[in-house]
Every structure is written in C-alpha cells, then in structure tokens.
Design a protein around this motif. Structure first.
Motif, PDB file in Angstrom:
ATOM      1  N   HIS A  39       0.617  -1.252   0.023  1.00  0.00           N
ATOM      2  CA  HIS A  39       0.011  -0.136   0.070  1.00  0.00           C
ATOM      3  C   HIS A  39       0.752   1.129   0.045  1.00  0.00           C
ATOM      4  O   HIS A  39       2.137   1.171   0.136  1.00  0.00           O
ATOM      5  N   ASP A  40       0.129   2.505  -0.205  1.00  0.00           N
ATOM      6  CA  ASP A  40       0.762   3.605  -0.229  1.00  0.00           C
ATOM      7  C   ASP A  40       1.147   4.459   0.920  1.00  0.00           C
ATOM      8  O   ASP A  40       0.909   3.606   2.139  1.00  0.00           O
ATOM      9  N   SER A  41       1.600   5.415   1.088  1.00  0.00           N
ATOM     10  CA  SER A  41       2.135   6.153   2.295  1.00  0.00           C
ATOM     11  C   SER A  41       1.017   6.235   3.433  1.00  0.00           C
ATOM     12  O   SER A  41       1.494   6.353   4.871  1.00  0.00           O
ATOM     13  N   LEU A  42      -0.106   6.457   3.236  1.00  0.00           N
ATOM     14  CA  LEU A  42      -1.224   6.671   4.153  1.00  0.00           C
ATOM     15  C   LEU A  42      -2.325   5.393   4.202  1.00  0.00           C
ATOM     16  O   LEU A  42      -3.272   5.471   4.575  1.00  0.00           O
ATOM     17  N   GLY A  43      -1.620   4.341   3.308  1.00  0.00           N
ATOM     18  CA  GLY A  43      -2.723   3.276   3.082  1.00  0.00           C
ATOM     19  C   GLY A  43      -2.926   2.326   4.059  1.00  0.00           C
ATOM     20  O   GLY A  43      -2.162   2.389   5.039  1.00  0.00           O
ATOM     21  N   SER A  44      -3.475   1.126   3.766  1.00  0.00           N
ATOM     22  CA  SER A  44      -3.878   0.010   4.877  1.00  0.00           C
ATOM     23  C   SER A  44      -4.720  -1.117   3.780  1.00  0.00           C
ATOM     24  O   SER A  44      -5.088  -0.704   2.742  1.00  0.00           O
ATOM     25  N   VAL A  45      -4.796  -1.960   4.533  1.00  0.00           N
ATOM     26  CA  VAL A  45      -5.848  -3.256   4.123  1.00  0.00           C
ATOM     27  C   VAL A  45      -6.966  -2.716   3.609  1.00  0.00           C
ATOM     28  O   VAL A  45      -7.662  -2.965   2.456  1.00  0.00           O
ATOM     29  N   GLU A  46      -7.667  -1.992   4.344  1.00  0.00           N
ATOM     30  CA  GLU A  46      -9.021  -1.624   4.115  1.00  0.00           C
ATOM     31  C   GLU A  46      -9.082  -0.751   3.253  1.00  0.00           C
ATOM     32  O   GLU A  46     -10.076  -0.461   2.452  1.00  0.00           O
ATOM     33  N   LEU A  47      -8.088   0.331   2.896  1.00  0.00           N
ATOM     34  CA  LEU A  47      -8.177   1.125   2.213  1.00  0.00           C
ATOM     35  C   LEU A  47      -7.840   0.949   0.579  1.00  0.00           C
ATOM     36  O   LEU A  47      -8.110   1.561  -0.326  1.00  0.00           O
ATOM     37  N   TRP A  48      -7.726  -0.434   0.398  1.00  0.00           N
ATOM     38  CA  TRP A  48      -7.641  -0.943  -0.904  1.00  0.00           C
ATOM     39  C   TRP A  48      -9.025  -1.236  -1.275  1.00  0.00           C
ATOM     40  O   TRP A  48      -9.371  -1.523  -2.296  1.00  0.00           O
ATOM     41  N   ARG A  49     -10.029  -1.326  -0.328  1.00  0.00           N
ATOM     42  CA  ARG A  49     -11.512  -1.111  -0.353  1.00  0.00           C
ATOM     43  C   ARG A  49     -11.835  -2.634  -1.275  1.00  0.00           C
ATOM     44  O   ARG A  49     -11.285  -3.668  -0.935  1.00  0.00           O
ATOM     45  N   ASP A  50     -12.416  -2.519  -2.310  1.00  0.00           N
ATOM     46  CA  ASP A  50     -12.949  -3.808  -3.113  1.00  0.00           C
ATOM     47  C   ASP A  50     -11.633  -4.203  -4.204  1.00  0.00           C
ATOM     48  O   ASP A  50     -12.036  -5.331  -5.048  1.00  0.00           O
ATOM     49  N   PHE A  51     -10.772  -3.342  -4.359  1.00  0.00           N
ATOM     50  CA  PHE A  51      -9.924  -3.703  -5.441  1.00  0.00           C
ATOM     51  C   PHE A  51      -9.378  -5.126  -5.149  1.00  0.00           C
ATOM     52  O   PHE A  51      -8.921  -5.822  -6.283  1.00  0.00           O
ATOM     53  N   PRO A  52      -8.753  -5.423  -4.149  1.00  0.00           N
ATOM     54  CA  PRO A  52      -8.162  -6.749  -4.070  1.00  0.00           C
ATOM     55  C   PRO A  52      -9.411  -7.911  -4.436  1.00  0.00           C
ATOM     56  O   PRO A  52      -8.778  -8.880  -5.316  1.00  0.00           O
ATOM     57  N   ALA A  53     -10.560  -7.888  -4.075  1.00  0.00           N
ATOM     58  CA  ALA A  53     -11.403  -8.942  -4.581  1.00  0.00           C
ATOM     59  C   ALA A  53     -11.593  -9.002  -6.057  1.00  0.00           C
ATOM     60  O   ALA A  53     -11.778  -9.814  -6.978  1.00  0.00           O
ATOM     61  N   ALA A  54     -11.515  -7.693  -6.414  1.00  0.00           N
ATOM     62  CA  ALA A  54     -11.962  -7.561  -7.955  1.00  0.00           C
ATOM     63  C   ALA A  54     -10.584  -7.925  -8.703  1.00  0.00           C
ATOM     64  O   ALA A  54     -10.926  -8.388  -9.791  1.00  0.00           O
ATOM     65  N   LEU A  55      -9.456  -7.762  -8.260  1.00  0.00           N
ATOM     66  CA  LEU A  55      -8.274  -8.055  -8.877  1.00  0.00           C
ATOM     67  C   LEU A  55      -8.158  -9.715  -8.901  1.00  0.00           C
ATOM     68  O   LEU A  55      -7.624 -10.321  -9.955  1.00  0.00           O
ATOM     69  N   SER A  56      -8.481 -10.299  -7.730  1.00  0.00           N
ATOM     70  CA  SER A  56      -8.572 -11.850  -7.770  1.00  0.00           C
ATOM     71  C   SER A  56      -9.503 -12.452  -8.773  1.00  0.00           C
ATOM     72  O   SER A  56      -9.200 -13.377  -9.474  1.00  0.00           O
TER      73      SER A  56
END
Length: 279
Positions: A39-56
């Motif tokens: 993740h980025d400098s202010l990021g976290s797992v939650e801040l990826w939002r629905d992108f990881p699921a969509a990426l999978s």
C-alpha cells in the motif's frame, strides 16, 4: 463481498511487531503465483477497498495485502521509519511475510511508494518475484512529488482531516501522517532513487501511471523502462491522477489481467526455495 470470493485474515509475527494480512481468492482462482499488494504512504488493507477482490476475480489469482508496521491493524511504531525505509521493507519485512504465509513465488504489485517497495522486492528476490506491477509509483524524490506532499500536509491541518485518517489507523494516524510527510520532506531523503536498483529487476513489469498524477510525472515510468533489467510495459492513463485503481478500476484490472496472462509464468514453473525468516 461477493459469494464467489473467499476471504481470510492472518497475522504475521515479526520481530518488530505483529502485522495484519488479508487474502482474497476468487472461485475461479488457479494455482498461479499470488499477487502481493503493497500500500501507499497513508494506506492500509481496508483502504484497498474492493480492489483486491476484483483483482482476484479478474486475474484468477489469489491476492494478498498487508498493513505495514504502524499502519491499519498492524502494531504501532514509536520511532519514525529510517530514510531507507523502502529498502528496509523489502529486506526486513517481505521475506518474513512470504515465509509465514507459505508463499514461494509471487507477483508484487504496489501503489505509490508501495510501487517503489515492489520494485525493491523484485530486485532483492528475483527468484521469488515472477512479475511486477506498479501503480503511480515513485522511483525518485521528484519536485512534483514533494510539492504535492507539502500541499497535503497543509490540508491535514484543517479540522476533521486527521480524524478521517484515524478511521483506518486509529490512534496511529498522527504517526502515519508524520511518517509520510516528514521523511519525504527531510533534506536527507532528497538523494533517494531506485534507478540503481532497477537494473536488478529481472521479471517482466507493468507500470501504470495517470497522466495527471499530482504526486509524480510519467518520468517515473520512463526511468523504469530505461533502467530495468527486465521488460517494462508502460500504460499512461489520460485524465487520471494518483489513484488509477480508484479512478479507472476497470481499466487497471484489464491491464493487470492481460499483463499477467501474457507476461508472467502462470503455473507449472519450478518453485523457488521458500524464503526463510530474517535472523
């Protein structure tokens, strides 16, 4: 969460503190190397939002994201990270992560400074990183980047801004902000560059960048293409800023899926030896 996506959380025991990780696996996922998100400098797992699921779903691969130490659900840090924190994430944390998650080979994918960390990981562990995807990555301390950070620091002084960050980082939010702004704006960080590191990146890479990125020009992708030891495909998205995966998610997913289908080993490749924990 779609019923076709399985999601599970894990904890990583690191000498400096516990790290939170989450794994997404689409119903159509194969046994290809998983994608590890940074993740980025202010990021976290939650801040990826629905992108990881969509990426999978789009790639047919398992996707793994984790909170760096001091971020999200991972344990807090007291001291500010060192000026070479990008390298340290790759050398001190990444091998522990892969070892405890039992991942032998992967595709590293990062956003913003997480993209820089992904580059460093690919350079340090060429036998384990089969592919590299960067989204709005920085590879040096560009004037545009520093100007954007100065502007963001001023914005965070407005009422309510830090509270928004605390939704994802809790009482660690002031540390998270400080770790971003004060490291990048430290005069000692000015010489930082991944150009010497890029020569050690052997895997194929996809560099996605918004034409209107307020935190970095397309010079970063140019440097990747010029200096990387492997092939680099550049995708410059017109009218897009620093968050391509939020601003144009379908396009980013399509680019990633096409790249991974064509540019990296999918299955049946010899497994590298598992990276052991750092001493």
């Amino acid at each position: 969460m779609s019923a076709s996506i399985a999601c599970r959380d894990q904890w990583i025991d690191h000498p400096q503190g516990r790290l939170f990780a989450r794994r997404w696996r689409a119903q159509n996922a194969c046994e290809a190397a998983p994608i590890v998100l940074l993740h980025d400098s202010l990021g976290s797992v939650e801040l990826w939002r629905d992108f990881p699921a969509a990426l999978s779903q789009a790639t047919g691969r398992e996707v793994i994201a984790y909170d760096r130490l001091g971020f999200g659900r991972s344990e807090a840090r007291r001291a500010r990270p060192a000026l070479d924190f990008v390298r340290q994430e790759a050398t001190d944390v990444f091998p522990v992560l892969l070892s405890q998650l039992d991942v032998r080979q992967c595709v590293v994918m990062g956003h913003s400074v997480g993209g820089g960390m992904a580059i460093q990981c690919a350079a340090e562990y060429p036998d384990h990183c089969l592919g590299l995807v960067t989204i709005a990555a920085q590879v040096f301390a560009e004037d545009r980047t520093l100007a954007g950070i100065r502007a963001a620091r001023e914005q965070f002084r407005e009422p309510g801004q830090l509270e928004r960050l605390a939704r994802y980082h809790g009482d660690k939010a002031p540390w998270v902000l400080d770790a971003w702004t004060e490291i990048w704006l430290d005069p000692g960080f000015e010489p930082w560059s991944l150009v010497p590191v890029l020569a050690r990146v052997r895997c194929p890479a996809l560099a996605i960048h918004g034409q209107d990125d307020e935190y970095g020009s397309t010079a970063h992708t140019d440097l990747m293409a010029r200096h990387s030891g492997g092939t680099v495909r550049r995708a410059i998205l017109p009218g897009v800023g620093h968050m391509p995966h939020r601003e144009q998610p379908e396009q980013v997913l399509r680019l990633a899926a096409e790249f991974l289908a064509a540019g990296t080993p999918a299955a049946g490749v010899p497994a590298a030896e598992k990276i052991g924990p750092m001493p």
